[in-house]
Design an enzyme around this catalytic site. Sequence first.
Site, mmCIF file in Angstrom:
data_model
loop_
_atom_site.group_PDB
_atom_site.id
_atom_site.type_symbol
_atom_site.label_atom_id
_atom_site.label_comp_id
_atom_site.label_asym_id
_atom_site.label_seq_id
_atom_site.Cartn_x
_atom_site.Cartn_y
_atom_site.Cartn_z
ATOM 1 C CE LYS A 175 -1.732 2.635 2.953
ATOM 2 N NZ LYS A 175 -1.619 3.848 2.220
ATOM 3 C CD GLU A 250 13.945 0.314 7.627
ATOM 4 O OE1 GLU A 250 14.352 1.274 8.386
ATOM 5 O OE2 GLU A 250 14.279 -0.576 7.730
ATOM 6 C CB CYS A 284 13.458 9.452 7.465
ATOM 7 S SG CYS A 284 14.211 8.170 6.509
ATOM 8 C CD GLU A 384 10.307 12.216 11.380
ATOM 9 O OE1 GLU A 384 9.349 11.380 11.505
ATOM 10 O OE2 GLU A 384 11.298 11.085 9.952
HETATM 11 P P1 NAD Z 1 2.624 7.958 8.090
HETATM 12 O O1 NAD Z 1 2.887 7.217 9.083
HETATM 13 O O2 NAD Z 1 1.122 9.556 7.989
HETATM 14 O O3 NAD Z 1 1.525 6.913 6.977
HETATM 15 C C1 NAD Z 1 3.163 5.941 6.275
HETATM 16 C C2 NAD Z 1 1.814 5.105 5.480
HETATM 17 O O4 NAD Z 1 1.016 4.843 6.763
HETATM 18 C C3 NAD Z 1 0.772 6.009 4.282
HETATM 19 O O5 NAD Z 1 1.435 5.262 3.697
HETATM 20 C C4 NAD Z 1 -0.340 5.589 4.922
HETATM 21 O O6 NAD Z 1 -1.918 5.556 4.424
HETATM 22 C C5 NAD Z 1 -0.348 4.710 6.226
HETATM 23 N N1 NAD Z 1 -1.053 4.212 7.271
HETATM 24 C C6 NAD Z 1 -1.212 5.606 8.185
HETATM 25 N N2 NAD Z 1 -2.124 5.451 9.260
HETATM 26 C C7 NAD Z 1 -2.460 4.191 9.226
HETATM 27 C C8 NAD Z 1 -2.720 3.296 9.679
HETATM 28 N N3 NAD Z 1 -4.133 3.444 11.082
HETATM 29 N N4 NAD Z 1 -2.580 1.255 9.662
HETATM 30 C C9 NAD Z 1 -1.812 1.714 8.347
HETATM 31 N N5 NAD Z 1 -1.471 2.026 8.043
HETATM 32 C C10 NAD Z 1 -1.798 3.494 8.356
HETATM 33 O O7 NAD Z 1 3.678 9.012 6.881
HETATM 34 P P2 NAD Z 1 4.131 9.758 6.003
HETATM 35 O O8 NAD Z 1 3.950 11.243 6.413
HETATM 36 O O9 NAD Z 1 3.624 8.952 4.867
HETATM 37 O O10 NAD Z 1 5.704 9.531 5.981
HETATM 38 C C11 NAD Z 1 6.592 10.308 6.214
HETATM 39 C C12 NAD Z 1 7.352 9.972 7.795
HETATM 40 O O11 NAD Z 1 7.647 8.275 7.095
HETATM 41 C C13 NAD Z 1 8.353 10.298 8.234
HETATM 42 O O12 NAD Z 1 7.959 10.111 10.099
HETATM 43 C C14 NAD Z 1 9.268 9.344 8.113
HETATM 44 O O13 NAD Z 1 10.847 9.795 8.683
HETATM 45 C C15 NAD Z 1 8.866 8.576 7.992
HETATM 46 N N6 NAD Z 1 10.099 7.544 7.000
HETATM 47 C C16 NAD Z 1 10.652 6.462 7.208
HETATM 48 C C17 NAD Z 1 12.095 5.974 6.274
HETATM 49 C C18 NAD Z 1 12.683 4.920 7.215
HETATM 50 O O14 NAD Z 1 13.637 4.377 6.166
HETATM 51 N N7 NAD Z 1 12.749 4.820 8.777
HETATM 52 C C19 NAD Z 1 12.046 6.413 4.855
HETATM 53 C C20 NAD Z 1 10.684 7.545 4.185
HETATM 54 C C21 NAD Z 1 10.293 8.000 5.784
#
Ligand code: NAD
Length: 496
Positions: A175, A250, A284, A384
């Site tokens: 997803k 991650e 990130c 963050e």
């Molecule tokens: P997010 O956590 O809001 O969303 C990530 C994904 O999770 C999306 O596909 C979203 O639709 C889904 N999601 C949201 N709520 C959910 C739930 N309750 N159950 C299941 N899925 C759900 O994050 P974002 O805003 O899309 O991305 C930014 C974040 O991602 C930042 O915190 C960043 O640090 C992190 N990130 C981490 C890495 C890493 O490798 N550690 C890499 C890229 C981004």
Amino acid sequence: MLEQGHQYVDGGFRRGSHDGTHDVVNPATGEVLTRADLATPDDVDAAVAAATRAQAEWGRATPGERAAALTSLAAVMSERAEEYAQAETAQAGKPIKLAREFDVPGSIDNVSFYAGAARNLEGRASAEYDGAHTSVIRREPVGVVASIAPWNYPLQMAVWKVMPAIAAGNTIVLKPAEITPITSLMLAEDCTRAGLPNGVVNVLNGPGRVVGEAMVAHPGVRMTSFTGSTPVGQRIMELASGTVKRVHLELGGKAPFVVFDDADLDAAVQGAVAGALINTGQDCTAATRAYVQRPLYDAFVQGVADVMRTVRLGDPTDPSTDQGPLVSVKQRDSVAGYVERARGYGAKVVVGGRAPDGELAKGAYYEPTLVIDVAQDSEIVQQELFGPVLVVLPFDTDDEGIALANDTPFGLAASAWSRDTFRTLRASREIQAGCVWINDHIPIISEMPHGGYKASGFGKDMSQYSFDEYTQVKHVSFDITGEPRKDWHRTIFGDR
Ligand code: NAD
């Protein structure tokens, strides 16, 4: 292709069964790129069923056969590299030069890496460890994997999730974030074009709280791999416990950038600007907190300010643009909120700290921003914010610099800058993060693991280490004595 629907299940596009749609918006212009249909838990059932059917056969394919499919995928993706770059720029707002030189070639390299890695699974040697049995290790696929990806590097995150999973013989339901689904759907389509069997790679587009949660809770899914924010990661772990799923997380980061007083100042200044502003700071591992030893502090702040002022904000499709918009107006406003609140508690904004006016006001733009005079425990240092904002703080002793670097809940990445081998070795040992760069910040490679410590999660993307997540290890033990009554039976009945 998107006219046929925004879900990819069992080798073809289809429409989601949700009544509503979600507008995928170009954040540089506000224009709607596509009105995406959305999945529901019914679509999750269908995708998991397709992945389950496909897994039986894909799990038995030889490593060589899987490698051949991934080699072919890399070739198919290379043919439309420019299309991927344009789509990534349109949906995420990233500068086209970054998409062309980093996102797309990095993703294709990762596919090629896994084509090779599929044939190199590792384990302990078979041997007669107790003299009476031959022990053999099998590394087996886990089954159907449900993966959830964020919006910051849509294609790369999809590739990082899909490739180790399928190289190891699993099948996957992925997803993407609902605001950036396009390149994940292109990837799924290319998997079919490259000859991967139907159902090995499925993509569902839908809201996290509905579709993501249904995927994680699904009893037919054996593992969930998530990249995103720490609070959502916590929710995923909770949900996965219901079916005792393997979890790979991650999560967020707040990377420190530690500059000791013998560092090459020019290198540190340039590295800080590049490390903080890559992907408009929505990375990130981006450098977010620079700690600079007092003798270099003023010159470092001045140098960073000078370089930041040269960054060209603009249309992300223009090859000379350095920084495009953030991914959405919502994200831009969230970043602006952090900076506004910091002003309120006494921070000095040396550069930027505003959304530009004029032509760029129609997009989700925010200027590269340098903030100083903030306390270590302030929100802008601890949380963050995921935008083009660097904060700089001074420190006196080496111990203090390292302690400050470790003083957030996160531990994804960090860098240390010094010409002294002992200082850099010490920093690399003592900074609690999954990656520590020395005299650089950001470069990643397919051969090396990426993953967090502390609240940044656990488990590794990329490299051979990812197979520790996507395979399960089985011990098979063969009796080699051929004796009906084994020596150890005496502990249960009779004597020797
Ligand atoms: P997010 O956590 O809001 O969303 C990530 C994904 O999770 C999306 O596909 C979203 O639709 C889904 N999601 C949201 N709520 C959910 C739930 N309750 N159950 C299941 N899925 C759900 O994050 P974002 O805003 O899309 O991305 C930014 C974040 O991602 C930042 O915190 C960043 O640090 C992190 N990130 C981490 C890495 C890493 O490798 N550690 C890499 C890229 C981004």
